[in-house]
Design a protein around this motif. Sequence first.
Motif, PDB file in Angstrom:
ATOM      1  N   ASP A  86      35.978  34.606  22.286  1.00  0.00           N
ATOM      2  CA  ASP A  86      36.301  34.545  23.639  1.00  0.00           C
ATOM      3  C   ASP A  86      35.746  33.392  24.478  1.00  0.00           C
ATOM      4  OD1 ASP A  86      37.979  36.564  25.696  1.00  0.00           O
ATOM      5  OD2 ASP A  86      36.205  36.057  26.499  1.00  0.00           O
ATOM      6  N   TYR A  87      36.436  32.930  25.389  1.00  0.00           N
ATOM      7  CA  TYR A  87      35.897  31.686  26.094  1.00  0.00           C
ATOM      8  C   TYR A  87      34.824  32.198  27.043  1.00  0.00           C
ATOM      9  CZ  TYR A  87      35.485  27.808  29.162  1.00  0.00           C
ATOM     10  OH  TYR A  87      35.068  26.876  29.966  1.00  0.00           O
ATOM     11  N   TYR A  88      35.041  33.407  27.631  1.00  0.00           N
ATOM     12  CA  TYR A  88      34.415  33.860  28.917  1.00  0.00           C
ATOM     13  C   TYR A  88      33.194  34.895  28.560  1.00  0.00           C
ATOM     14  CZ  TYR A  88      38.739  32.274  31.022  1.00  0.00           C
ATOM     15  OH  TYR A  88      39.994  31.656  31.435  1.00  0.00           O
ATOM     16  N   ASP A  89      33.340  35.505  27.376  1.00  0.00           N
ATOM     17  CA  ASP A  89      32.164  36.437  26.924  1.00  0.00           C
ATOM     18  C   ASP A  89      31.789  36.221  25.460  1.00  0.00           C
ATOM     19  OD1 ASP A  89      33.850  37.925  25.147  1.00  0.00           O
ATOM     20  OD2 ASP A  89      33.839  39.790  26.429  1.00  0.00           O
ATOM     21  N   ASN A  90      32.353  35.270  24.860  1.00  0.00           N
ATOM     22  CA  ASN A  90      31.753  34.799  23.521  1.00  0.00           C
ATOM     23  C   ASN A  90      31.815  35.608  22.540  1.00  0.00           C
ATOM     24  OD1 ASN A  90      31.122  32.480  22.095  1.00  0.00           O
ATOM     25  ND2 ASN A  90      28.947  33.263  21.910  1.00  0.00           N
ATOM     26  N   HIS A  91      32.547  37.076  22.872  1.00  0.00           N
ATOM     27  CA  HIS A  91      32.800  37.717  21.380  1.00  0.00           C
ATOM     28  C   HIS A  91      33.899  37.402  20.614  1.00  0.00           C
ATOM     29  CE1 HIS A  91      36.188  39.566  24.052  1.00  0.00           C
ATOM     30  NE2 HIS A  91      36.847  39.743  22.646  1.00  0.00           N
ATOM     31  N   GLU A  97      43.740  40.483  19.488  1.00  0.00           N
ATOM     32  CA  GLU A  97      43.379  39.909  20.591  1.00  0.00           C
ATOM     33  C   GLU A  97      43.783  38.336  20.400  1.00  0.00           C
ATOM     34  OE1 GLU A  97      39.299  41.683  22.442  1.00  0.00           O
ATOM     35  OE2 GLU A  97      39.180  41.005  20.472  1.00  0.00           O
TER      36      GLU A  97
END
Length: 165
Positions: A86-91, A97
């Motif tokens: 994920d770009y925003y939280d890196n999970h 998804e």
Amino acid sequence: MKHYNLIVTALIFSGLFLVSCQQKDTVENKEYSGVKIANPIIYEVLVTNPNPEDDWKTECLANTNIHDLVKDIINAVRNGDLPAFDYYDNHQLSIPELEKIIAESDLMNKTGNIQFEEEWFWNAKKLSLEKRVKKMMFGYEIYDALGKVRGYKASFVVDLYPDTK
């Protein structure tokens, strides 16, 4: 007969010479040399022209075709060959998804920019700059009410060297 053998020998050597002069398009296991001057550097590159009236951008991007790159990355993350984050939280993204992002973004047709995270190596002796792309993120186009590109939204990040932290 002697003349025939000479011609055949000349053709064989000519063929070998031409084959040996061909450039290779891919480099495997490349060693980078020089002083690391960026670790990392992060920047975005437009890969499609959002304004067809901008002749300069059209000219700059005339020989750019990222379709195969986008397709290969999407296939690699779908197959589990590359992890997607994920770009925003890196999970790390799950397959559902990831599929949701791919479906909503239409990355194959709407990728407008790519964000790169790279290491740069400067070799003063050779006066050369070598780059190693560590991570990539595709930005897909978002539009205003008139159908013009308003900007880009982040899709997902892929780490091309996950084992070299």
